[in-house]
Motif scaffolding. Structure first.
Motif, PDB file in Angstrom:
ATOM      1  N   GLU A 170      44.558  26.270  50.494  1.00 57.12           N
ATOM      2  CA  GLU A 170      43.510  26.680  51.430  1.00 57.12           C
ATOM      3  C   GLU A 170      42.135  26.575  50.778  1.00 57.12           C
ATOM      4  O   GLU A 170      41.177  26.101  51.385  1.00 57.12           O
ATOM      5  N   ALA A 171      42.029  27.010  49.529  1.00 56.37           N
ATOM      6  CA  ALA A 171      40.764  26.937  48.804  1.00 56.37           C
ATOM      7  C   ALA A 171      40.302  25.485  48.654  1.00 56.37           C
ATOM      8  O   ALA A 171      39.115  25.185  48.815  1.00 56.37           O
ATOM      9  N   GLU A 172      41.224  24.591  48.353  1.00 49.60           N
ATOM     10  CA  GLU A 172      40.881  23.168  48.219  1.00 49.60           C
ATOM     11  C   GLU A 172      40.388  22.606  49.549  1.00 49.60           C
ATOM     12  O   GLU A 172      39.412  21.855  49.587  1.00 49.60           O
ATOM     13  N   THR A 173      41.034  22.977  50.636  1.00 49.14           N
ATOM     14  CA  THR A 173      40.631  22.511  51.964  1.00 49.14           C
ATOM     15  C   THR A 173      39.245  23.044  52.324  1.00 49.14           C
ATOM     16  O   THR A 173      38.402  22.302  52.837  1.00 49.14           O
ATOM     17  N   GLU A 182      40.870  30.916  40.333  1.00 47.92           N
ATOM     18  CA  GLU A 182      42.237  31.455  40.310  1.00 47.92           C
ATOM     19  C   GLU A 182      42.483  32.305  39.069  1.00 47.92           C
ATOM     20  O   GLU A 182      43.091  33.375  39.149  1.00 47.92           O
ATOM     21  N   ALA A 183      41.978  31.866  37.925  1.00 45.55           N
ATOM     22  CA  ALA A 183      42.206  32.575  36.659  1.00 45.55           C
ATOM     23  C   ALA A 183      41.467  33.908  36.580  1.00 45.55           C
ATOM     24  O   ALA A 183      41.839  34.770  35.785  1.00 45.55           O
ATOM     25  N   THR A 184      40.441  34.095  37.406  1.00 44.81           N
ATOM     26  CA  THR A 184      39.657  35.327  37.336  1.00 44.81           C
ATOM     27  C   THR A 184      39.984  36.293  38.475  1.00 44.81           C
ATOM     28  O   THR A 184      39.212  37.211  38.747  1.00 44.81           O
ATOM     29  N   CYS A 185      41.126  36.106  39.114  1.00 43.41           N
ATOM     30  CA  CYS A 185      41.602  37.023  40.160  1.00 43.41           C
ATOM     31  C   CYS A 185      42.672  37.947  39.590  1.00 43.41           C
ATOM     32  O   CYS A 185      43.453  37.541  38.734  1.00 43.41           O
ATOM     33  N   CYS A 186      42.730  39.166  40.107  1.00 44.01           N
ATOM     34  CA  CYS A 186      43.813  40.090  39.788  1.00 44.01           C
ATOM     35  C   CYS A 186      44.140  40.901  41.036  1.00 44.01           C
ATOM     36  O   CYS A 186      43.373  40.901  42.003  1.00 44.01           O
ATOM     37  N   GLY A 187      45.250  41.607  41.013  1.00 40.15           N
ATOM     38  CA  GLY A 187      45.619  42.509  42.099  1.00 40.15           C
ATOM     39  C   GLY A 187      45.634  41.836  43.458  1.00 40.15           C
ATOM     40  O   GLY A 187      46.158  40.728  43.596  1.00 40.15           O
ATOM     41  N   PRO A 188      45.031  42.482  44.468  1.00 38.07           N
ATOM     42  CA  PRO A 188      45.041  41.936  45.827  1.00 38.07           C
ATOM     43  C   PRO A 188      44.430  40.536  45.918  1.00 38.07           C
ATOM     44  O   PRO A 188      44.914  39.696  46.678  1.00 38.07           O
ATOM     45  N   ALA A 189      43.383  40.263  45.148  1.00 38.77           N
ATOM     46  CA  ALA A 189      42.753  38.942  45.194  1.00 38.77           C
ATOM     47  C   ALA A 189      43.698  37.865  44.673  1.00 38.77           C
ATOM     48  O   ALA A 189      43.753  36.761  45.225  1.00 38.77           O
ATOM     49  N   ALA A 190      44.442  38.172  43.622  1.00 38.27           N
ATOM     50  CA  ALA A 190      45.394  37.203  43.084  1.00 38.27           C
ATOM     51  C   ALA A 190      46.524  36.941  44.079  1.00 38.27           C
ATOM     52  O   ALA A 190      46.949  35.795  44.254  1.00 38.27           O
ATOM     53  N   MET A 191      46.991  38.000  44.732  1.00 37.84           N
ATOM     54  CA  MET A 191      48.062  37.822  45.715  1.00 37.84           C
ATOM     55  C   MET A 191      47.583  37.035  46.934  1.00 37.84           C
ATOM     56  O   MET A 191      48.346  36.277  47.523  1.00 37.84           O
ATOM     57  N   ALA A 192      46.312  37.178  47.293  1.00 40.96           N
ATOM     58  CA  ALA A 192      45.777  36.516  48.480  1.00 40.96           C
ATOM     59  C   ALA A 192      45.297  35.089  48.208  1.00 40.96           C
ATOM     60  O   ALA A 192      45.094  34.322  49.146  1.00 40.96           O
ATOM     61  N   PHE A 193      45.118  34.722  46.932  1.00 38.12           N
ATOM     62  CA  PHE A 193      44.575  33.399  46.622  1.00 38.12           C
ATOM     63  C   PHE A 193      45.571  32.314  47.021  1.00 38.12           C
ATOM     64  O   PHE A 193      46.722  32.316  46.591  1.00 38.12           O
ATOM     65  N   ASP A 194      45.112  31.391  47.841  1.00 39.63           N
ATOM     66  CA  ASP A 194      45.921  30.264  48.303  1.00 39.63           C
ATOM     67  C   ASP A 194      45.209  28.993  47.853  1.00 39.63           C
ATOM     68  O   ASP A 194      44.177  28.613  48.413  1.00 39.63           O
ATOM     69  N   ARG A 195      45.741  28.348  46.839  1.00 45.04           N
ATOM     70  CA  ARG A 195      45.099  27.178  46.235  1.00 45.04           C
ATOM     71  C   ARG A 195      44.870  26.065  47.255  1.00 45.04           C
ATOM     72  O   ARG A 195      43.782  25.483  47.318  1.00 45.04           O
TER      73      ARG A 195
END
Length: 161
Positions: free
Chosen positions: A63-66, A48-61
């Motif tokens: 969902e990632a955990e699942t 999560e900390a290494t995302c920016c721009g579109p990747a940061a907006m699309a990151f769903d914690r």
């Protein structure tokens, strides 16, 4: 001595572990490798900390955990790296990640875009497949290899292609 999950043939502490601990990542490829290692180790804070721009907006914690449940990361192959060196502000890295999810082996093939903001590299977005196939710019045969080995590209990552 624990080997690094990114497949670098280094120990985790000498490779991606130092980036996970907060050291600045020098190249786009090193960030991509450290993100793979973070996925392999379940370090979603780093992802999560290494995302920016579109990747940061699309990151769903959530969902990632699942998705992490029942996933075992099996290996990483790094393909073409375009720009992404210490002096660049952007770069792309193509890679193939192998993993097993709930007993089924799968492969993720992607070309990722990276941005350097205030001296730190971030994952920005996936490059559209058509653009990735063509490529943009590139590393010359006699340029330093963007993987950071200190060798010329033609004697390192460019030797296989």
């Amino acid at each position: 001595m624990t080997p690094c999950p990114c497949g670098s043939d280094q120990t985790y502490s000498a490779c991606c572990g130092r980036y996970h601990a907060g050291e600045a990542v020098p190249t786009a490829q090193a960030l991509m490798r450290s993100r793979y290692a973070a996925y392999a180790l379940g370090n979603l804070d780093y992802i999560e900390a290494t995302c920016c721009g579109p990747a940061a907006m699309a990151f769903d914690r959530a969902e990632a955990e699942t998705l992490q449940l029942g996933t075992q990361w099996l290996g990483l192959e790094v393909g073409r790296t375009t720009k992404g060196r210490e002096r660049d502000s952007e770069g792309t890295v193509s890679f193939t990640a192998h993993y097993r999810h709930k007993g089924t082996e799968q492969t993720l093939v992607e070309t990722s875009e990276f941005r350097r903001i205030d001296g730190r590299w971030f994952y920005s977005d996936r490059m559209p497949a058509a653009q990735a196939a063509v490529g943009v710019g590139g590393v010359g045969r006699n340029d330093p290899c963007p993987c950071g080995s200190g060798k010329k590209y033609k004697k390192c990552c460019g030797a296989s292609g």
